[in-house]
Design an enzyme around this catalytic site. Sequence first.
Site, PDB file in Angstrom:
ATOM      1  N   SER A 150       6.500  -1.513  14.068  1.00 11.69           N
ATOM      2  CA  SER A 150       5.522  -1.740  13.002  1.00 11.69           C
ATOM      3  C   SER A 150       4.189  -2.075  13.665  1.00 11.69           C
ATOM      4  CB  SER A 150       6.002  -2.858  12.067  1.00 11.69           C
ATOM      5  OG  SER A 150       5.154  -2.993  10.946  1.00 11.69           O
ATOM      6  N   ASP A 203      12.202  -6.147   9.560  1.00 13.74           N
ATOM      7  CA  ASP A 203      12.859  -4.867   9.320  1.00 13.74           C
ATOM      8  C   ASP A 203      13.535  -4.420  10.621  1.00 13.74           C
ATOM      9  OD1 ASP A 203      13.668  -2.563   8.044  1.00 13.74           O
ATOM     10  OD2 ASP A 203      11.775  -1.502   8.364  1.00 13.74           O
ATOM     11  N   HIS A 227       6.248   1.964  10.808  1.00 15.71           N
ATOM     12  CA  HIS A 227       5.710   1.627   9.492  1.00 15.71           C
ATOM     13  C   HIS A 227       4.296   2.172   9.346  1.00 15.71           C
ATOM     14  CE1 HIS A 227       8.562  -2.084   9.220  1.00 15.71           C
ATOM     15  NE2 HIS A 227       9.168  -0.960   8.888  1.00 15.71           N
TER      16      HIS A 227
END
Length: 353
Positions: free
Chosen positions: A17, A136, A44
């Site tokens: 991310s 995540d 992401h």
Amino acid sequence: MATLQKNYRNIFVIGASAGGLEAIISMVKALPDDLPAAIFIVQHMPPYAQSNLGTILQHHTNLEVKRGEDGEVVRSGVIYMASADRHLIVEDNRVVVSKGPRENRFRPAVDTLFRSASVCYRERVVGIVLSGVLNDGTSGMWTIKRYGGTAIVQDPEEAIFPDMPSGVMQYTEVDHVLRADEIGKLMGSICRERIVPTSGGAGLTDEKLLQIEIGIGKGDNGLMMGLLEHGGPSPLTCPECHGALTQFEEGHLVRYRCHTGHAHTGDSLLNSLRDNLEKSMWELMRGMEEARLLLERMADKIQEGLGDELAQQYRERALRFQRQAVDVQRMIITSDPSYSGTQLDATTKPAGE
């Protein structure tokens, strides 16, 4: 077509991310050109972003870099990239690209990819989590380990944002903690080591739930698949659709999913609730300020024809709304976790005070 050999750790699933671009580049630069493995990367990104990550990576490797296409066969020597606003999933040795519900506030989501790969390839999977915020990838890595796969995280000391690798380390047994370039070098060697297949699923308490969640990621209806028959009830509601959340436990990790499919770890749920709460407070402040403006205008009109007494009552009510709006604004500012106590100034005081 370069096919993948069985009984080797040759499926690499990678999640990143914020701050992950630098780590991905360092890792890819260290890969050998003859890597006998398939690589899947979820980075992401905003829903409508046009990412140049594939083009950038192609400058640093002779492996083929491409966006995953729905239905294509998984091939050795290829780096598959997730597309914006689409989950990247593997199933039956094929790529699945879907617009299933967001997970941990993201689509594509790392957990969605990791779970699907672990079921499809079991102990052949190597999960890698790089720099990023929130957690995540933590739930997905837990599943990878339950199926006998390997867990690798970027050293949190090197990661620009250490939340994602640290989250994995908190809830899952990790096999390697390395710098990004060291991860690339390890990938080149670990995929050539023959492994002994196992039955997989050790420590999984609900394999049916896992199949349901993979189906949800593909866009199947979780309610019709029997999601509510698994997990336990919770008093919480989904911040995305306001549906009731069911609670699940994976080791010490607690996470949630609503019957429409949105999924949250505790951390991502807390952040979503905080965002929604702030939005509601700004709307409350807006309503108070609109009431103040209306009352002031009514007071001006009334004073012209009905005298000062009623107009003064309206102005006093307007002042109360103004003070309440300022109180709400202060609450918004001080509720932020990064609030230092020095951010309130004269702009948060009612006029004339």
